[in-house]
Motif scaffolding. Structure first.
Motif, PDB file in Angstrom:
ATOM      1  N   SER A  34       0.847  -1.190   0.000  1.00 50.02           N
ATOM      2  CA  SER A  34       0.000   0.000   0.000  1.00 50.02           C
ATOM      3  C   SER A  34       0.883   1.241   0.000  1.00 50.02           C
ATOM      4  O   SER A  34       2.091   1.170   0.275  1.00 50.02           O
ATOM      5  N   LEU A  35       0.283   2.385  -0.308  1.00 51.20           N
ATOM      6  CA  LEU A  35       1.033   3.639  -0.314  1.00 51.20           C
ATOM      7  C   LEU A  35       1.601   3.930   1.069  1.00 51.20           C
ATOM      8  O   LEU A  35       2.742   4.370   1.207  1.00 51.20           O
ATOM      9  N   GLY A  36       0.804   3.659   2.124  1.00 54.82           N
ATOM     10  CA  GLY A  36       1.263   3.893   3.491  1.00 54.82           C
ATOM     11  C   GLY A  36       2.446   3.019   3.850  1.00 54.82           C
ATOM     12  O   GLY A  36       3.412   3.477   4.472  1.00 54.82           O
ATOM     13  N   GLU A  37       2.385   1.736   3.475  1.00 53.85           N
ATOM     14  CA  GLU A  37       3.487   0.815   3.755  1.00 53.85           C
ATOM     15  C   GLU A  37       4.762   1.268   3.047  1.00 53.85           C
ATOM     16  O   GLU A  37       5.846   1.306   3.652  1.00 53.85           O
ATOM     17  N   ALA A  38       4.629   1.637   1.770  1.00 54.00           N
ATOM     18  CA  ALA A  38       5.795   2.091   1.011  1.00 54.00           C
ATOM     19  C   ALA A  38       6.388   3.366   1.612  1.00 54.00           C
ATOM     20  O   ALA A  38       7.608   3.513   1.703  1.00 54.00           O
ATOM     21  N   ALA A  39       5.514   4.283   2.056  1.00 53.15           N
ATOM     22  CA  ALA A  39       5.978   5.549   2.635  1.00 53.15           C
ATOM     23  C   ALA A  39       6.720   5.315   3.946  1.00 53.15           C
ATOM     24  O   ALA A  39       7.786   5.908   4.181  1.00 53.15           O
ATOM     25  N   ARG A  40       6.157   4.456   4.802  1.00 56.31           N
ATOM     26  CA  ARG A  40       6.797   4.188   6.110  1.00 56.31           C
ATOM     27  C   ARG A  40       8.183   3.579   5.938  1.00 56.31           C
ATOM     28  O   ARG A  40       9.152   4.021   6.579  1.00 56.31           O
ATOM     29  N   TRP A  41       8.285   2.577   5.092  1.00 57.77           N
ATOM     30  CA  TRP A  41       9.572   1.893   4.947  1.00 57.77           C
ATOM     31  C   TRP A  41      10.572   2.733   4.164  1.00 57.77           C
ATOM     32  O   TRP A  41      11.780   2.665   4.424  1.00 57.77           O
ATOM     33  N   SER A  42      10.107   3.551   3.223  1.00 53.31           N
ATOM     34  CA  SER A  42      11.017   4.466   2.522  1.00 53.31           C
ATOM     35  C   SER A  42      11.612   5.468   3.509  1.00 53.31           C
ATOM     36  O   SER A  42      12.823   5.737   3.496  1.00 53.31           O
ATOM     37  N   ALA A  43      10.751   6.006   4.379  1.00 56.53           N
ATOM     38  CA  ALA A  43      11.216   6.964   5.393  1.00 56.53           C
ATOM     39  C   ALA A  43      12.220   6.310   6.333  1.00 56.53           C
ATOM     40  O   ALA A  43      13.220   6.934   6.733  1.00 56.53           O
ATOM     41  N   LEU A  44      11.971   5.031   6.691  1.00 56.29           N
ATOM     42  CA  LEU A  44      12.884   4.324   7.596  1.00 56.29           C
ATOM     43  C   LEU A  44      14.268   4.182   6.968  1.00 56.29           C
ATOM     44  O   LEU A  44      15.290   4.471   7.612  1.00 56.29           O
ATOM     45  N   LEU A 240      10.641   2.781  -2.518  1.00 57.34           N
ATOM     46  CA  LEU A 240      10.525   4.052  -3.236  1.00 57.34           C
ATOM     47  C   LEU A 240       9.825   3.847  -4.576  1.00 57.34           C
ATOM     48  O   LEU A 240       9.065   4.711  -5.028  1.00 57.34           O
ATOM     49  N   TYR A 241      10.047   2.703  -5.193  1.00 56.85           N
ATOM     50  CA  TYR A 241       9.408   2.391  -6.479  1.00 56.85           C
ATOM     51  C   TYR A 241       7.893   2.444  -6.347  1.00 56.85           C
ATOM     52  O   TYR A 241       7.207   3.038  -7.183  1.00 56.85           O
ATOM     53  N   PHE A 242       7.358   1.817  -5.306  1.00 62.62           N
ATOM     54  CA  PHE A 242       5.908   1.793  -5.123  1.00 62.62           C
ATOM     55  C   PHE A 242       5.384   3.125  -4.583  1.00 62.62           C
ATOM     56  O   PHE A 242       4.226   3.464  -4.792  1.00 62.62           O
ATOM     57  N   LEU A 243       6.254   3.892  -3.916  1.00 64.51           N
ATOM     58  CA  LEU A 243       5.822   5.165  -3.351  1.00 64.51           C
ATOM     59  C   LEU A 243       5.668   6.224  -4.436  1.00 64.51           C
ATOM     60  O   LEU A 243       4.684   6.973  -4.443  1.00 64.51           O
ATOM     61  N   ILE A 244       6.611   6.300  -5.362  1.00 64.26           N
ATOM     62  CA  ILE A 244       6.565   7.375  -6.365  1.00 64.26           C
ATOM     63  C   ILE A 244       6.215   6.852  -7.752  1.00 64.26           C
ATOM     64  O   ILE A 244       6.384   7.555  -8.758  1.00 64.26           O
TER      65      ILE A 244
END
Length: 397
Positions: A34-44, A240-244
């Motif tokens: 999900s977008l939220g999962e991708a965002a959290r792990w990208s930030a980490l 990052l791939y799934f986030l952007i």
């Protein structure tokens, strides 16, 4: 900055542990993040890279810390450019959305191994031949020029020579079997397209390393900093791939920004080569006094160029239109292709994105919309099919 064998060992163990964690807790079970999962792990992962950089700054000094951050930001920007190609390759091979994570993680691991080899080779060449800086600088200037020429983008397509060779060498089935690389068909063990995709991703990674490694050696010759900046720029690339994913096409000026950065580093390398010149046909083999480009200036230029590139891309009406059209094509294709995404909930999300992109296109100036309809007849038909299939799906429920 002297780095002990123990620090090297702990660093490599930590990087391998992060990759193993990524595989066992995220990639092993096929799913679409999900977008939220991708965002959290990208930030980490970005946070881990920044914390590591602060540690380098504290224990290695200001110059070393600035070298790490300049290298990390440059390699991260080049990695985002790589995502364009990964996206095109996986769309070309119609890799099921839920299985793309495994392909991406393979690409990251392969890239890390390949670039480590290039780093060791580059370090050995630099320590032996000072004129190597001339070669690295020339490579970066040529790469910068290619980024500015549409005809120089062969490596940034789903049909570069690595993929063409792979298609000739590997004969695969037409269908996927989950994320398996081999399956049974008509009683025989055969290769699935997944293996071909991984070969394509891995081969393309080698092409990327040819400009990535000279770029970071243009910012620092400390092998530990080169390795860690490269490794941390690759970690988190999957998320990052799934986030952007939906914003990649919006960055229409990214190639110009990267060209400016690579050109700047290329000039910096040639200036350093002139300062340490030993080639007899240049100034009689004597050093040439040139302007010194400090690490602080390099970091400022890199961050400044990227900021201008991103802001200009996001504010550009052309970028908005291109992003909507390309995403509409991608999501319409995904919706009508059940092999790509069969989960009903995920298909609803894809269709909702398609509707939003249609609204964006319709809100564009009339001349842009008319031009779009004239040039994109195939896309218009594809969107019509997606709507027809969605109506049929709704009526069945």
């Amino acid at each position: 900055m002297e780095v002990s064998g123990l620090v090297w060992t702990l660093t490599i163990v930590a990087i391998v542990a992060l990759l193993a964690f990524d595989f066992f807790f995220h990639v092993r079970k096929a799913h679409t993040p999900s977008l939220g999962e991708a965002a959290r792990w990208s930030a980490l992962y970005v946070g881990i890279a920044i914390v590591f950089g602060i540690g380098v700054w504290v224990f290695g000094g200001t110059d070393t810390g600035a070298e790490y951050f300049a290298g990390y930001v440059t390699e991260k920007a080049l990695s985002v450019d790589n995502l364009f190609v990964f996206l095109i390759i996986m769309a070309s091979f119609k890799v099921p959305r839920a299985d793309q994570q495994k392909v991406l993680l393979f690409g990251i691991v392969f890239a890390l191994i390949a670039r480590t080899g290039f780093i060791l080779l580059g370090a050995a060449l630099i320590s032996t031949f000072s004129w190597v800086f001339y070669g690295f600088g020339l490579i970066l200037l040529l790469t910068a020029g290619n980024l500015l020429r549409p005809e120089g983008e062969d490596a940034h397509s789903a049909d570069n020579f690595v993929i063409r060779i792979a298609k000739r060498l590997f004969h695969t089935t037409e269908r996927y079997d989950g994320d398996k690389m081999f399956t049974i068909e008509n009683g025989k063990r055969v290769m699935t397209p997944m293996l071909l995709v991984m070969v394509a991703i891995g081969g393309t990674d080698i092409l990327f390393a040819l400009d990535s490694i000279p770029a970071i050696f243009g910012l620092t010759q400390n092998v530990y900093i080169v390795f860690t900046a490269t490794a941390f720029s690759l970690l988190g690339l999957r998320q990052l791939y799934f986030l952007i994913d939906g914003l990649l096409d919006r960055l229409i000026y990214l190639s110009y920004g990267l060209a400016a950065i690579l050109g700047f580093i290329g000039v910096k390398l040639i200036l350093e080569a002139l300062n340490e010149n030993t080639l007899p046909f240049i100034n009689g083999g004597e050093h040439v006094e040139t302007v010194e480009v400090t690490t602080g200036l390099s970091l400022t230029v890199i961050l400044g160029v990227l900021a201008v590139t991103v802001v200009a891309s996001l504010l550009s009406p052309k970028g908005k239109a291109q992003n909507a059209v390309n995403n509409a094509r991608r999501h319409a294709t995904a919706y009508v292709d059940l092999d790509y995404e069969a989960d009903p909930a995920e298909r609803e999300k894809i269709f909702a994105r398609l509707l939003e992109e249609e609204r964006v296109i319709k809100a564009l100036p009339a001349d842009v919309v008319d031009d779009f309809r004239a040039k994109e007849a195939e896309l218009v038909e594809l969107v019509r099919r997606a709507h027809a299939e969605h109506d049929e799906f709704v009526n069945r429920r």
